[in-house]
Design a protein around this motif. Structure first.
Motif, PDB file in Angstrom:
ATOM      1  N   LEU A 148       0.840  -1.195   0.000  1.00 25.16           N
ATOM      2  CA  LEU A 148       0.000   0.000   0.000  1.00 25.16           C
ATOM      3  C   LEU A 148       0.875   1.245   0.000  1.00 25.16           C
ATOM      4  CD1 LEU A 148      -2.781  -0.918   2.624  1.00 25.16           C
ATOM      5  CD2 LEU A 148      -2.583  -1.573   0.213  1.00 25.16           C
ATOM      6  N   PHE A 154      -3.970   1.672   5.411  1.00 28.64           N
ATOM      7  CA  PHE A 154      -4.054   0.395   6.132  1.00 28.64           C
ATOM      8  C   PHE A 154      -5.480   0.148   6.626  1.00 28.64           C
ATOM      9  CE2 PHE A 154      -2.906  -2.641   9.571  1.00 28.64           C
ATOM     10  CZ  PHE A 154      -2.155  -3.512   8.811  1.00 28.64           C
ATOM     11  N   SER A 156       1.897  -1.788   4.418  1.00 27.44           N
ATOM     12  CA  SER A 156       1.655  -0.370   4.150  1.00 27.44           C
ATOM     13  C   SER A 156       2.919   0.399   4.505  1.00 27.44           C
ATOM     14  CB  SER A 156       0.470   0.135   4.981  1.00 27.44           C
ATOM     15  OG  SER A 156       0.120   1.453   4.608  1.00 27.44           O
ATOM     16  N   GLU A 189       1.565   5.744   6.726  1.00 33.78           N
ATOM     17  CA  GLU A 189       1.291   4.320   6.512  1.00 33.78           C
ATOM     18  C   GLU A 189      -0.004   3.844   7.150  1.00 33.78           C
ATOM     19  OE1 GLU A 189       3.680   4.791  10.250  1.00 33.78           O
ATOM     20  OE2 GLU A 189       3.707   5.643   8.235  1.00 33.78           O
ATOM     21  N   HIS A 205       0.473   5.312   0.314  1.00 37.18           N
ATOM     22  CA  HIS A 205      -0.476   6.359   0.698  1.00 37.18           C
ATOM     23  C   HIS A 205      -0.294   7.638  -0.120  1.00 37.18           C
ATOM     24  CE1 HIS A 205       2.576   8.780   2.782  1.00 37.18           C
ATOM     25  NE2 HIS A 205       3.045   7.662   3.310  1.00 37.18           N
TER      26      HIS A 205
END
Length: 216
Positions: A32, A44, A58, A40, A34
């Motif tokens: 992931l 999530f 993440s 992070e 952001h």
């Protein structure tokens, strides 16, 4: 003249994992990425809506900026049109971090700046990723050295955006609209009335896309 690209690294200690190290063995990975001035913990939160098979990691962007972190700074880049060298520097930081992870089928999911990063990672390492989810983002301008390889490989890409999103410039959307079909197996979705965000309906479509392209 363009500024030299910075030497960036991913904070290994800041990565949020959906499973302990012992429980990650043999499972595919979903990374992931952001958006701007976030961290992070932001993306999530959507983990509960995604398939359970992949381990989710993440990561935190490497540049402290605003109330969080950025993949490329707004002080040295035009919003929606960053210097390719700066986007490459951030993407290489992610690739360096991935080099320390077990080799496994890997997907990408990024929002806004993170969506641009997902595509930039595909451009730098076309064969490394099984699919990418690009949400409310764009492709970085310019011809990448490995764009021809990417076009030959054609990984599946989900591109979701809203009709009410005023954050990403129209020129960046037009560039992405032209570029993605020539380089990827594109699944493009436009959500009526959605702004610069992720909707429940979009999450259901994302989960279905990931499930379709999972490889264990």
């Amino acid at each position: 003249m363009p500024l030299p690209s910075p030497d960036l690294t991913i904070d290994r200690d800041a990565v949020l994992w959906s499973a302990s190290e012992r429980d990650r063995a043999g499972r595919p990975l979903l990374v992931l990425l952001h958006g701007y001035a976030s961290d992070e913990a932001d993306l999530f939160g959507i983990s509960a809506y995604l398939p359970l098979e992949p381990v989710i990691a993440s990561v935190r962007a490497p540049i402290p900026e605003g109330q969080g972190f950025a993949w490329f700074s707004r002080f040295t880049n035009v919003p929606g049109d960053p210097l390719a060298a700066n986007a490459d520097a951030a993407a290489r930081a992610v690739l360096d971090w991935l080099d320390d992870q077990p080799v496994t089928p890997t997907g990408l999911l990024g929002f806004s700046q993170g969506g641009a990063m997902a595509l930039q990672l595909l451009r730098l390492a076309p064969e490394r990723f099984d699919y990418a989810v690009q949400l409310s983002g764009f492709v970085v301008q310019g011809d990448g050295a490995d764009d021809a390889r990417l076009a030959a490989h054609r990984p599946p890409v989900f591109w979701g955006r809203g009709t009410a999103d005023e954050t990403i410039p129209a020129a960046s959307i037009a560039r992405t609209t032209a570029w993605l079909p020539d380089h990827t197996e594109l699944d493009a979705r436009i959500y009526e009335g959605m702004g610069h965000s992720i909707s429940t309906r979009e999450l259901a479509d994302i989960a279905a896309f990931i499930r379709l392209h999972l490889r264990s």
